[in-house]
Scaffold this active site. Sequence first.
Site, short mmCIF file in Angstrom:
data_model
loop_
_atom_site.label_atom_id
_atom_site.label_comp_id
_atom_site.label_asym_id
_atom_site.label_seq_id
_atom_site.Cartn_x
_atom_site.Cartn_y
_atom_site.Cartn_z
CG HIS A 70 29.65 36.57 40.66
ND1 HIS A 70 29.56 37.85 40.16
CD2 HIS A 70 30.38 36.66 41.79
CE1 HIS A 70 30.23 38.67 40.97
NE2 HIS A 70 30.72 37.97 41.97
NE ARG A 229 40.27 43.55 41.84
CZ ARG A 229 39.55 42.59 41.28
NH1 ARG A 229 39.56 42.42 39.97
NH2 ARG A 229 38.82 41.78 42.02
CG HIS A 255 33.47 42.54 43.77
ND1 HIS A 255 33.47 42.34 42.42
CD2 HIS A 255 32.73 41.53 44.30
CE1 HIS A 255 32.76 41.26 42.13
NE2 HIS A 255 32.31 40.75 43.25
CD GLU A 258 37.06 38.48 46.75
OE1 GLU A 258 36.78 39.20 45.77
OE2 GLU A 258 36.74 37.26 46.82
CG HIS A 292 34.23 40.00 49.08
ND1 HIS A 292 33.68 38.77 49.35
CD2 HIS A 292 34.22 40.14 47.72
CE1 HIS A 292 33.36 38.19 48.19
NE2 HIS A 292 33.68 39.01 47.20
CG ASP A 343 31.22 35.65 45.80
OD1 ASP A 343 31.12 35.92 44.59
OD2 ASP A 343 32.20 35.99 46.47
ZN LIG Z 1 31.69 38.68 43.66
#
Ligand SMILES: [Zn+2]
Length: 451
Positions: A70, A229, A255, A258, A292, A343
């Site tokens: 990111h 989510r 993702h 995590e 992750h 990341d």
């Molecule tokens: Zn990430």
Amino acid sequence: MIRIDARWLLTEAGWRPDARLLIGDDGRIAAIEDAPVRAEPRGVVRPIAAEPADASADLVVPGLPDAHCHAFQYGIAGLAERAGGHGDSFWTWRERMYASLTSLDAAGLERTATALYRRLRAAGYTSVAEFHYLHRLGGEPGRRASLATALEAAQALARAAAAAGITLLLLPVLYRWGGFGRAELGPRQARFALARDDYRRLIEALLVQAADPALRGMLRLGVAPHSLRACDPEDLRWLLELREALLPDCPVHIHVSEQQAEVRDARAALGQTPIAWLCANAPVDHRWTLVHATHATPGELREVRARGATVCLCTTTEANLGDGFFPVEEWFAAGGRMSIGSDSNVGTDAAEELRWLEYQARLRRQARAVLVDADSPHPGTALWRRAVAGGRLSFGSDRPGVAPGAPGELVLLSSEAGLAPDDALDDFVFSRRATRLAGTVTPAGLRLEAV
Ligand SMILES: [Zn+2]
């Protein structure tokens, strides 16, 4: 054509001495030949008539793919370490990260991403997968993104990658909800959310751009549901149908697992842990990268491995955020596919990610040289090869290393005379006493680092 001479070349078949690599104008490896100048026993050098090399190095190894990034978070790297006095965690860091966005405009994103991508390349990454959900820049919280704002942000990242000469896998992220059960987006999350129709048109526009032959394949596309989510089952189904229609077989990154809170919420909302639910409800295969997977259960990992999916480990970020330990020893020993990612970019050094994979295994096991392969007792070499092979899969390529037809993405290392290649690569990963990065090659060309 770029010509690179290597004293030792790490190919898909292992180390090859005195090799010359030819890289074509399409950015791919055209051929591997014997080097035209060869050191004979007793120090005699036998020249063979040939074109001079553009560069030569003691070791030439495949460049590492950065499979999860990111870029905008580089703007707060190192600036979010102060205790807040109320149980600091991933979630308090996330609030700090959200707050940084109100002052970031498109020019700022491009500056930050350009500085980051240059730094990643100088540290051994030759490609970067940008997991991109910042679809509207600047302005007050609460306003949603549009196609125009999403294109502005995507273009800023594409220009940054071009300036750094690093291959970009752009993964526009579908981000729809603030949590499981279609929780409303918080005001600070509104800028991540694109309407489905705008998302489709964003992909269509980027597809046209990526097809430009002048880019030599340096802009690629995949799709990314942010997480279970932020995408509900219906969003995920819609996104996978869109992929089938527009980008069949492209990489899918998500993702997952995590945080323990995320696993708990998934159980409550979906009746299963996140990876179990994903494998039961989506066609997870070798084109998928699960980012992750920190809290995956042994049963979930068996299923992921059986499907050939890759787990992307982002150790410096996971350590920085206090996420927890992924069972890397078991995954490695079982032959699980793994890639690495910078990341949050609190760490930007490819070798550091590999070193800490091995170090966390040593600390847990109270043992040394844990992550090795049967044909390579050197963790530096074993980890490098695994991270390239898995990273290439995360980018949608089935070529696990250096071979004709594979991407011309290379790292050139200089090393102390007389070191065996495995020792030199171990030294680069663990110490750098005698081995340093001398240059990189990407389809954009050769770049030599200053001594
Ligand atoms: Zn990430």
